[in-house]
Scaffold this motif. Structure first.
Motif, PDB file in Angstrom:
ATOM      1  N   LEU A  42      76.479 -65.297  95.468  1.00 23.61           N
ATOM      2  CA  LEU A  42      75.549 -64.175  95.100  1.00 23.61           C
ATOM      3  C   LEU A  42      76.035 -63.071  93.966  1.00 23.61           C
ATOM      4  O   LEU A  42      77.430 -62.898  94.100  1.00 23.61           O
ATOM      5  N   HIS A  43      75.453 -62.716  93.308  1.00 15.36           N
ATOM      6  CA  HIS A  43      75.712 -61.644  92.339  1.00 15.36           C
ATOM      7  C   HIS A  43      74.830 -60.443  92.808  1.00 15.36           C
ATOM      8  O   HIS A  43      73.826 -60.253  93.512  1.00 15.36           O
ATOM      9  N   TYR A  44      75.506 -59.213  92.381  1.00 14.73           N
ATOM     10  CA  TYR A  44      74.888 -57.993  92.861  1.00 14.73           C
ATOM     11  C   TYR A  44      74.391 -57.008  91.709  1.00 14.73           C
ATOM     12  O   TYR A  44      75.311 -56.825  90.897  1.00 14.73           O
ATOM     13  N   GLN A  45      73.135 -56.656  91.736  1.00 18.78           N
ATOM     14  CA  GLN A  45      72.708 -55.559  90.826  1.00 18.78           C
ATOM     15  C   GLN A  45      72.509 -54.353  91.326  1.00 18.78           C
ATOM     16  O   GLN A  45      71.787 -54.325  92.378  1.00 18.78           O
ATOM     17  N   LEU A  47      71.140 -50.628  91.959  1.00 19.84           N
ATOM     18  CA  LEU A  47      69.655 -49.945  92.163  1.00 19.84           C
ATOM     19  C   LEU A  47      70.118 -48.460  92.186  1.00 19.84           C
ATOM     20  O   LEU A  47      71.008 -47.986  92.616  1.00 19.84           O
ATOM     21  N   VAL A  48      69.422 -47.777  91.068  1.00 20.26           N
ATOM     22  CA  VAL A  48      70.097 -46.272  91.225  1.00 20.26           C
ATOM     23  C   VAL A  48      68.759 -45.417  91.233  1.00 20.26           C
ATOM     24  O   VAL A  48      67.763 -45.712  90.983  1.00 20.26           O
ATOM     25  N   ASP A  49      69.108 -44.174  91.835  1.00 19.74           N
ATOM     26  CA  ASP A  49      68.132 -43.074  91.927  1.00 19.74           C
ATOM     27  C   ASP A  49      67.757 -42.734  90.550  1.00 19.74           C
ATOM     28  O   ASP A  49      68.593 -42.311  89.823  1.00 19.74           O
ATOM     29  N   LEU A  50      66.341 -42.319  90.313  1.00 19.79           N
ATOM     30  CA  LEU A  50      66.146 -42.206  88.942  1.00 19.79           C
ATOM     31  C   LEU A  50      66.211 -40.834  88.642  1.00 19.79           C
ATOM     32  O   LEU A  50      66.548 -40.384  87.556  1.00 19.79           O
ATOM     33  N   ARG A  51      66.328 -40.002  89.767  1.00 18.73           N
ATOM     34  CA  ARG A  51      66.350 -38.384  89.364  1.00 18.73           C
ATOM     35  C   ARG A  51      67.741 -38.067  89.180  1.00 18.73           C
ATOM     36  O   ARG A  51      68.318 -37.498  88.124  1.00 18.73           O
ATOM     37  N   GLY A  52      68.645 -38.547  90.041  1.00 17.55           N
ATOM     38  CA  GLY A  52      70.143 -38.061  90.209  1.00 17.55           C
ATOM     39  C   GLY A  52      70.915 -39.094  89.315  1.00 17.55           C
ATOM     40  O   GLY A  52      72.105 -38.922  89.060  1.00 17.55           O
ATOM     41  N   GLY A  53      70.403 -40.597  88.948  1.00 14.02           N
ATOM     42  CA  GLY A  53      71.259 -41.443  88.532  1.00 14.02           C
ATOM     43  C   GLY A  53      72.179 -42.038  89.516  1.00 14.02           C
ATOM     44  O   GLY A  53      73.209 -42.807  88.815  1.00 14.02           O
ATOM     45  N   ARG A  54      72.245 -41.801  90.660  1.00 15.72           N
ATOM     46  CA  ARG A  54      73.159 -42.308  91.670  1.00 15.72           C
ATOM     47  C   ARG A  54      72.929 -43.574  92.000  1.00 15.72           C
ATOM     48  O   ARG A  54      71.614 -44.172  92.244  1.00 15.72           O
ATOM     49  N   LEU A  55      73.994 -44.308  92.237  1.00 11.55           N
ATOM     50  CA  LEU A  55      73.701 -45.643  93.024  1.00 11.55           C
ATOM     51  C   LEU A  55      73.055 -45.496  94.309  1.00 11.55           C
ATOM     52  O   LEU A  55      73.450 -44.868  95.406  1.00 11.55           O
ATOM     53  N   VAL A  56      71.947 -46.148  94.664  1.00 14.07           N
ATOM     54  CA  VAL A  56      71.290 -46.271  96.183  1.00 14.07           C
ATOM     55  C   VAL A  56      71.312 -47.761  96.707  1.00 14.07           C
ATOM     56  O   VAL A  56      71.265 -47.708  97.875  1.00 14.07           O
ATOM     57  N   GLY A  57      72.103 -48.595  96.160  1.00 17.30           N
ATOM     58  CA  GLY A  57      72.167 -50.090  96.722  1.00 17.30           C
ATOM     59  C   GLY A  57      72.299 -51.123  95.487  1.00 17.30           C
ATOM     60  O   GLY A  57      72.217 -50.829  94.403  1.00 17.30           O
ATOM     61  N   PHE A  58      72.305 -52.197  96.376  1.00 19.43           N
ATOM     62  CA  PHE A  58      72.461 -53.440  95.457  1.00 19.43           C
ATOM     63  C   PHE A  58      71.335 -54.447  95.759  1.00 19.43           C
ATOM     64  O   PHE A  58      71.224 -54.632  97.159  1.00 19.43           O
ATOM     65  N   GLU A  59      70.933 -55.360  94.761  1.00 20.61           N
ATOM     66  CA  GLU A  59      70.284 -56.485  95.259  1.00 20.61           C
ATOM     67  C   GLU A  59      71.212 -57.761  94.988  1.00 20.61           C
ATOM     68  O   GLU A  59      71.858 -57.986  94.258  1.00 20.61           O
ATOM     69  N   ALA A  60      71.038 -58.349  96.169  1.00 26.81           N
ATOM     70  CA  ALA A  60      71.979 -59.893  96.052  1.00 26.81           C
ATOM     71  C   ALA A  60      71.086 -60.791  95.551  1.00 26.81           C
ATOM     72  O   ALA A  60      69.753 -61.121  95.911  1.00 26.81           O
ATOM     73  N   LEU A  61      71.524 -61.324  94.493  1.00 28.11           N
ATOM     74  CA  LEU A  61      70.808 -62.579  93.783  1.00 28.11           C
ATOM     75  C   LEU A  61      71.590 -63.864  93.604  1.00 28.11           C
ATOM     76  O   LEU A  61      72.666 -63.722  93.321  1.00 28.11           O
ATOM     77  N   LEU A  62      71.168 -64.762  93.967  1.00 30.22           N
ATOM     78  CA  LEU A  62      71.505 -66.102  94.186  1.00 30.22           C
ATOM     79  C   LEU A  62      72.128 -66.994  92.730  1.00 30.22           C
ATOM     80  O   LEU A  62      71.079 -66.685  91.969  1.00 30.22           O
ATOM     81  N   ARG A  63      73.485 -67.630  92.639  1.00 34.06           N
ATOM     82  CA  ARG A  63      73.247 -67.923  91.452  1.00 34.06           C
ATOM     83  C   ARG A  63      74.090 -69.366  91.724  1.00 34.06           C
ATOM     84  O   ARG A  63      74.808 -69.588  92.922  1.00 34.06           O
ATOM     85  N   TRP A  64      73.805 -70.401  91.104  1.00 35.42           N
ATOM     86  CA  TRP A  64      74.289 -71.776  91.355  1.00 35.42           C
ATOM     87  C   TRP A  64      75.133 -72.333  90.160  1.00 35.42           C
ATOM     88  O   TRP A  64      74.567 -72.310  89.127  1.00 35.42           O
ATOM     89  N   GLN A  65      76.435 -72.570  90.306  1.00 31.08           N
ATOM     90  CA  GLN A  65      77.261 -73.266  89.110  1.00 31.08           C
ATOM     91  C   GLN A  65      77.249 -74.481  89.482  1.00 31.08           C
ATOM     92  O   GLN A  65      78.094 -74.967  90.213  1.00 31.08           O
ATOM     93  N   HIS A  66      76.685 -75.361  88.809  1.00 28.49           N
ATOM     94  CA  HIS A  66      76.203 -76.711  88.960  1.00 28.49           C
ATOM     95  C   HIS A  66      77.380 -77.419  88.000  1.00 28.49           C
ATOM     96  O   HIS A  66      77.956 -76.897  86.901  1.00 28.49           O
TER      97      HIS A  66
END
Ligand code: C2E
Ligand code: MG
Ligand code: MG
Ligand code: MG
Length: 288
Positions: A42-45, A47-66
């Motif tokens: 899993l890679h993590y991207q 998410l930021v709060d638009l007003r304050g620019g602060r981190l509010v979380g990550f989305e886990a995104l699946l990756r496959w290294q074939h």
């Protein structure tokens, strides 16, 4: 066309097809092994709060290294996993892995916000998704507020009744639910508003051409207004430029995700860039 061209053309066409389906079968069995071989990650991207620019979380995104084909994008292999039934073990693995990562950060006292995990419509079909989520919360001791699940509108519209009871059960555990890729499906808003969603993610295809494309600006404006009127927090995906960010802020969008802030990266990198207090500002720019 191939037939008119005569036997040779036809055979060429037929054998090309066979080769393609052979490739599919091979990929499918590779994927089956990939899980055990540890080729998935899993890679993590952020998410930021638009007003304050602060981190509010990550989305886990699946990756496959074939091992032979190198990096394979989820848009290629997730449909394959869905068709073959592999999505069940794969989806379970993703949930376990994401919960484990969140638990690690949580126990280290790092303020990561929430971890968003993508759930495929086929996973929602299973009777035991709410039970699996409950078990993972118990095993990890993670507060349910630290997790959110993302479902596309199509996923929910597919099996309305079944989806509704599964979602209700998951929501009742305190987990946030998000509508992913909003605007690309054919969902009925009358139906969506009866479901326990807390967030709506505007699809990247609408964000891509703003502020230049006035139609997309109006669509985005309408989605934000509509979502807010239903009590949803609005996330824009695929934010790549400052002009996009500024307009989204002006339109009242709450949260943003996109290359402007960061790409999806492995957990340790995400931690270094976004969760490390000791990080010097100058080193942060070197990382990009
Ligand atoms: P999604 O859930 O809509 O995820 C957002 C996608 O947009 C990700 O693509 C992300 O890398 C990409 N993205 C984010 N910011 C930008 C940007 O600024 N510009 C551009 N061009 N792209 C950006 P990715 O990682 O290739 O994933 C594609 C899709 O595959 C996801 O779309 C999701 O539907 C599916 N997926 C990924 N991981 C999983 C998973 O663990 N389980 C399931 N069921 N589906 C997954
Ligand atoms: Mg998503
Ligand atoms: Mg999305
Ligand atoms: Mg998307």
């Amino acid at each position: 066309e191939a037939k008119k061209a005569g036997g040779a053309g036809y055979h060429f066409y037929a054998s090309a097809l066979t080769e393609r389906s052979q490739q599919r079968v091979r990929l499918e069995s590779d994927l089956r092994r990939a899980l055990e071989a540890g080729e998935l990650a899993l890679h993590y991207q952020p998410l930021v709060d638009l007003r304050g620019g602060r981190l509010v979380g990550f989305e886990a995104l699946l990756r496959w290294q074939h091992p032979r084909q190198g990096w394979i994008a989820p848009d290629t292999f997730i449909p394959l996993a869905e068709e073959s039934g592999l999505i069940k073990p794969l989806g379970d693995w993703v949930l376990r892995e994401a919960f484990a990562q969140a638990c690690t950060w949580h126990e280290a006292g790092l303020e990561f916000g929430t971890i968003a995990v993508n759930v495929s419509p086929r996973q929602l079909d299973q009777d035991d998704l709410p039970a699996l989520v409950r078990r993972l919360l118990q095993e990890t001791g993670l507060p349910p507020g630290r997790v959110s699940l993302e479902l596309t509108e199509t996923a929910v519209m597919g099996q309305p009744e079944r989806a509704r009871s599964a979602l209700d059960e998951i929501f009742a555990q305190g987990i946030e639910l998000s509508i992913d890729d909003f605007g690309t499906g054919y969902s009925s808003l009358a139906y969506l508003k009866q479901l326990p969603f807390g967030k709506l993610k505007i699809d990247r295809s609408f964000v891509r051409d703003i502020p230049g494309d006035s139609n997309d600006v109006q669509i985005t404006r309408a989605i934000v207004a509509l979502g807010h009127s239903l009590g949803l927090r609005i996330v824009a995906e695929g934010v790549e430029t400052e002009a996009q960010r500024d307009l989204l802020l002006e339109l009242g969008c709450d949260v943003a995700q996109g290359y402007l802030f960061d790409r999806p990266v492995p957990a340790d990198e995400a931690q270094q860039r976004w969760l490390s207090f000791a990080m010097e500002p100058c080193r942060r720019s070197e990382c990009n």
